[in-house]
Motif scaffolding. Structure first.
Motif, PDB file in Angstrom:
ATOM      1  N   GLY A  82       9.138   6.967 -12.717  1.00 63.60           N
ATOM      2  CA  GLY A  82       8.045   6.469 -11.891  1.00 63.60           C
ATOM      3  C   GLY A  82       8.578   5.445 -10.922  1.00 63.60           C
ATOM      4  N   ASP A 127       0.322   0.125 -10.756  1.00 59.08           N
ATOM      5  CA  ASP A 127       0.414   1.580 -10.878  1.00 59.08           C
ATOM      6  C   ASP A 127       1.888   1.972 -10.983  1.00 59.08           C
ATOM      7  N   HIS A 157       3.046   5.039 -11.042  1.00 61.59           N
ATOM      8  CA  HIS A 157       3.308   6.300 -10.333  1.00 61.59           C
ATOM      9  C   HIS A 157       4.186   7.230 -11.164  1.00 61.59           C
ATOM     10  N   ASP A 165       5.721  10.372 -12.960  1.00 66.24           N
ATOM     11  CA  ASP A 165       5.786  11.809 -12.710  1.00 66.24           C
ATOM     12  C   ASP A 165       5.637  12.529 -14.049  1.00 66.24           C
TER      13      ASP A 165
END
Length: 130
Positions: free
Chosen positions: A70, A78, A80, A82
């Protein structure tokens, strides 16, 4: 009436004492040892992800792990992650390390990896370069 109030007060105190003395849940959050802050990985290279296994409780020693890539932008919570392309799955959490091939991703300097066993822990930020 007085005995009801006394009983209620006793029940509240007993509940508070029970809550304060209850055994904490054994949740493992192994510290990530690699990658370290500032490390630079190159797309396509082989890298080792490592974590500390010394504090993994006995009831978590049979857990399998999952590692996700991420990124964590400044000022954001956040990660993020994957979730569609895990870096590694189903390895023994007590192994302490795994080798991965760095995927083709957009170069940036705020990547993180997150290790999941019975909980999650993330690495410091590092760079993936083309």
């Amino acid at each position: 009436m007085f005995s009801n109030k006394l009983f209620a007060a006793f029940a509240v105190v007993a509940a508070a004492v029970t809550a304060a003395t209850a055994a904490p849940a054994d949740v493992s959050r192994p510290a990530i040892l690699a990658p370290k802050a500032g490390d630079v990985w190159t797309v396509g290279s082989n890298q080792t992800i490592a974590w500390d296994t010394s504090a993994i409780p006995a009831n978590s020693r049979n857990q399998t792990g999952l590692v996700l890539l991420g990124f964590l932008e400044d000022g954001s919570d956040d990660e993020h992650l994957d979730t569609q392309n895990p870096l590694a799955v189903n390895f023994p959490i007590v192994a302490g390390s795994i080798n991965i091939s760095v995927p083709v991703v957009t170069p940036r300097d705020d990547y993180i990896i997150v290790l999941f066993g019975d909980s999650g822990n993330f690495s410091p930020k590092f760079t993936i370069a083309a």
